[in-house]
Design an enzyme around this catalytic site. Structure first.
Site, PDB file in Angstrom:
ATOM      1  N   LYS A  82       0.853  -1.191   0.000  1.00 34.20           N
ATOM      2  CA  LYS A  82       0.000   0.000   0.000  1.00 34.20           C
ATOM      3  C   LYS A  82       0.889   1.242   0.000  1.00 34.20           C
ATOM      4  CE  LYS A  82      -4.352   1.090   2.351  1.00 34.20           C
ATOM      5  NZ  LYS A  82      -5.014   0.969   3.672  1.00 34.20           N
TER       6      LYS A  82
HETATM    7  O1  G3P Z   1      -7.830   1.825   5.347  1.00 41.98           O
HETATM    8  C1  G3P Z   1      -8.011   3.158   5.409  1.00 41.98           C
HETATM    9  C2  G3P Z   1      -9.387   3.743   5.531  1.00 41.98           C
HETATM   10  O2  G3P Z   1     -10.391   2.877   5.295  1.00 41.98           O
HETATM   11  C3  G3P Z   1      -9.511   4.700   6.674  1.00 41.98           C
HETATM   12  O3  G3P Z   1     -10.777   4.834   7.227  1.00 41.98           O
HETATM   13  O4  G3P Z   1     -12.338   5.550   8.995  1.00 41.98           O
HETATM   14  O5  G3P Z   1      -9.899   6.085   9.208  1.00 41.98           O
HETATM   15  O6  G3P Z   1     -11.315   7.260   7.538  1.00 41.98           O
HETATM   16  P1  G3P Z   1     -11.083   5.998   8.295  1.00 41.98           P
END
Ligand code: G3P
Length: 214
Positions: A82
């Site tokens: 990633k």
């Molecule tokens: O994997 C990264 C992503 O899904 C982050 O989610 O909830 O931290 O905005 P969030």
């Protein structure tokens, strides 16, 4: 549409994998830090359950990303490296494509970023819809725009809807034809539930008990 779990918790991966509906896992440095476990061990454990596990580089320059990404990819064939959406990240995507190392581009917030990452050779791009909604932008609108671009251009790159916050996000992403949707454990756990299913089961059981007592 493939369903991924956004987590670094191996127990959660095991639990959802047992349902037979889990296609992959996305991790990031924040999720790994939250669990406090060894990164390599966590990634290798997850690779036992799903064919696609994203492991994020923390380096911000091309040389560092290249070094970390090559190391992660050597751990297991199911690892996707990633890479953040920066110009250094674009160089890394292009390099990894030439080495047949599979990648997922993270922190995508615009259609132009999506376009560049796909052109640089990303296997997956991850637009963050919840974080756009958080700043009063239209996260799902970005997915619609990206899917329209993908229809016109036929990129060999999957669109992974990330930063999802509730089951409606998953349904709307599927309607737009997104290839993958990743979600936290609490969102995944809500997908199978409906109160009418629960009350329906209760009623069937009550009625059956009445008959079996006769
Ligand atoms: O994997 C990264 C992503 O899904 C982050 O989610 O909830 O931290 O905005 P969030």
């Amino acid at each position: 549409m493939k369903l991924f779990l956004d987590t670094a918790n191996v127990e959660h991966v095991k639990m959802i994998a047992e349902w037979g509906v889990l296609d992959g896992v996305t991790t990031n440095p924040s999720l790994v830090a939250k669990e406090g476990k060894d990164f390599k061990k966590t990634i290798l454990e997850m690779c036992k359950y799903v064919p696609c596990v994203s492991a994020q580089v923390t380096a911000t320059d091309f040389a560092g990303m290249k070094k970390q990404g090559e190391q992660y990819a050597s751990w297991h064939k199911n690892v996707y490296v990633k890479v953040p959406m920066t110009t250094e990240g674009l160089k890394a995507l292009s390099y990894f494509r030439s080495k047949k190392i599979r990648t997922n581009t993270t922190l995508i917030f615009s259609a132009s970023q999506a376009l560049l990452a796909a052109k640089a050779g990303a296997n997956i791009i991850s637009p963050f819809i919840g974080r756009l909604d958080d700043v009063s932008e239209d996260g799902m609108g970005l997915i619609a725009e990206i899917m329209e671009i993908w229809m016109q251009n036929g990129f060999d790159c999957e669109v992974l809807v990330a930063s999802t916050r509730h089951p409606r996000h998953i349904v709307d992403a599927a309607k737009l034809g997104a290839h993958i949707c990743t979600m936290p454990f609490d969102v995944f756990s809500k997908l199978p539930n409906h109160p009418l299913t629960d009350s329906g089961i209760k009623k069937f059981q009550e009625d059956w008990e009445k008959v079996s007592k006769k």
